[in-house]
Design a protein around this motif. Sequence first.
Motif, PDB file in Angstrom:
ATOM      1  N   SER A  14       0.626  -1.508   0.046  1.00 20.35           N
ATOM      2  CA  SER A  14       0.036  -0.006   0.122  1.00 20.35           C
ATOM      3  C   SER A  14       0.831   1.261  -0.109  1.00 20.35           C
ATOM      4  CB  SER A  14      -0.952   0.089   1.301  1.00 20.35           C
ATOM      5  OG  SER A  14      -1.738  -1.196   1.105  1.00 20.35           O
ATOM      6  N   ALA A  17       2.537   1.789  -3.330  1.00 18.20           N
ATOM      7  CA  ALA A  17       1.317   2.260  -4.483  1.00 18.20           C
ATOM      8  C   ALA A  17       1.015   3.618  -4.250  1.00 18.20           C
ATOM      9  CB  ALA A  17       0.102   1.334  -4.359  1.00 18.20           C
ATOM     10  N   GLY A  18       1.147   3.862  -2.920  1.00 15.56           N
ATOM     11  CA  GLY A  18       0.915   5.316  -2.730  1.00 15.56           C
ATOM     12  C   GLY A  18       2.031   6.366  -3.038  1.00 15.56           C
ATOM     13  N   ALA A  20       4.248   5.548  -5.657  1.00 18.40           N
ATOM     14  CA  ALA A  20       4.138   5.265  -7.041  1.00 18.40           C
ATOM     15  C   ALA A  20       3.163   6.394  -7.545  1.00 18.40           C
ATOM     16  CB  ALA A  20       3.845   3.931  -7.577  1.00 18.40           C
ATOM     17  N   ALA A  21       1.882   6.272  -7.138  1.00 21.38           N
ATOM     18  CA  ALA A  21       0.856   7.080  -7.563  1.00 21.38           C
ATOM     19  C   ALA A  21       1.172   8.759  -7.299  1.00 21.38           C
ATOM     20  CB  ALA A  21      -0.534   6.863  -6.701  1.00 21.38           C
ATOM     21  N   GLY A  22       2.006   9.016  -6.360  1.00 15.88           N
ATOM     22  CA  GLY A  22       2.398  10.281  -6.031  1.00 15.88           C
ATOM     23  C   GLY A  22       3.684  10.714  -7.400  1.00 15.88           C
ATOM     24  N   VAL A  24       3.862   9.533 -10.184  1.00 15.56           N
ATOM     25  CA  VAL A  24       3.296   9.252 -11.641  1.00 15.56           C
ATOM     26  C   VAL A  24       2.461  10.543 -11.809  1.00 15.56           C
ATOM     27  CG1 VAL A  24       1.327   8.245 -13.189  1.00 15.56           C
ATOM     28  CG2 VAL A  24       3.166   6.744 -11.702  1.00 15.56           C
ATOM     29  N   ARG A  25       1.627  10.991 -10.722  1.00 19.18           N
ATOM     30  CA  ARG A  25       0.768  12.086 -10.784  1.00 19.18           C
ATOM     31  C   ARG A  25       1.653  13.430 -10.646  1.00 19.18           C
ATOM     32  NH1 ARG A  25      -2.424  15.859 -11.691  1.00 19.18           N
ATOM     33  NH2 ARG A  25      -4.106  16.414 -10.419  1.00 19.18           N
TER      34      ARG A  25
END
Length: 100
Positions: A14, A17-18, A20-22, A24-25
Motif C-alpha cells: 500500500s 502504491a501510494g 508510485a501514484a504520487g 506518476v501524478r
Amino acid sequence: MDGMVTYIGLLVISLAAGVAAGLVRGKFSDSQKKYVSAAITCLVFLLILLMGLKTGSNEAVISNLGLYGLQALLITVGAVLGSIAFAILFERLFFRDGVR
C-alpha cells in the motif's frame, strides 16, 4: 505468524502504491492538496475508531487494562517523542535552505 507477514506485506504494498501514484501524478494543485489532506485526516480518525473498537471488544485486554496502562503510556510517550525528534531531524537535514 503467516497472518502477520501478510499484514505487513499489504502495508508495504500500500505504501509503495501510494508513493508510485504520487510520483506518476507529479504536482498537485492547492485545492487537490487540501482534499488529500482532509481525506487523510478522515482516514486516520477512522483508523483510530476501528482500533478502539478492536481493543474494546478484546476481553483479555479490558480485564488486564490496569496492568497494561503504564506500559501503554510509556510506549505512547516514547513514540510521540521519537516522532517529534525525527521530524525535527528530517527538517534540519533536508530543509536547510528554507525551501518547503
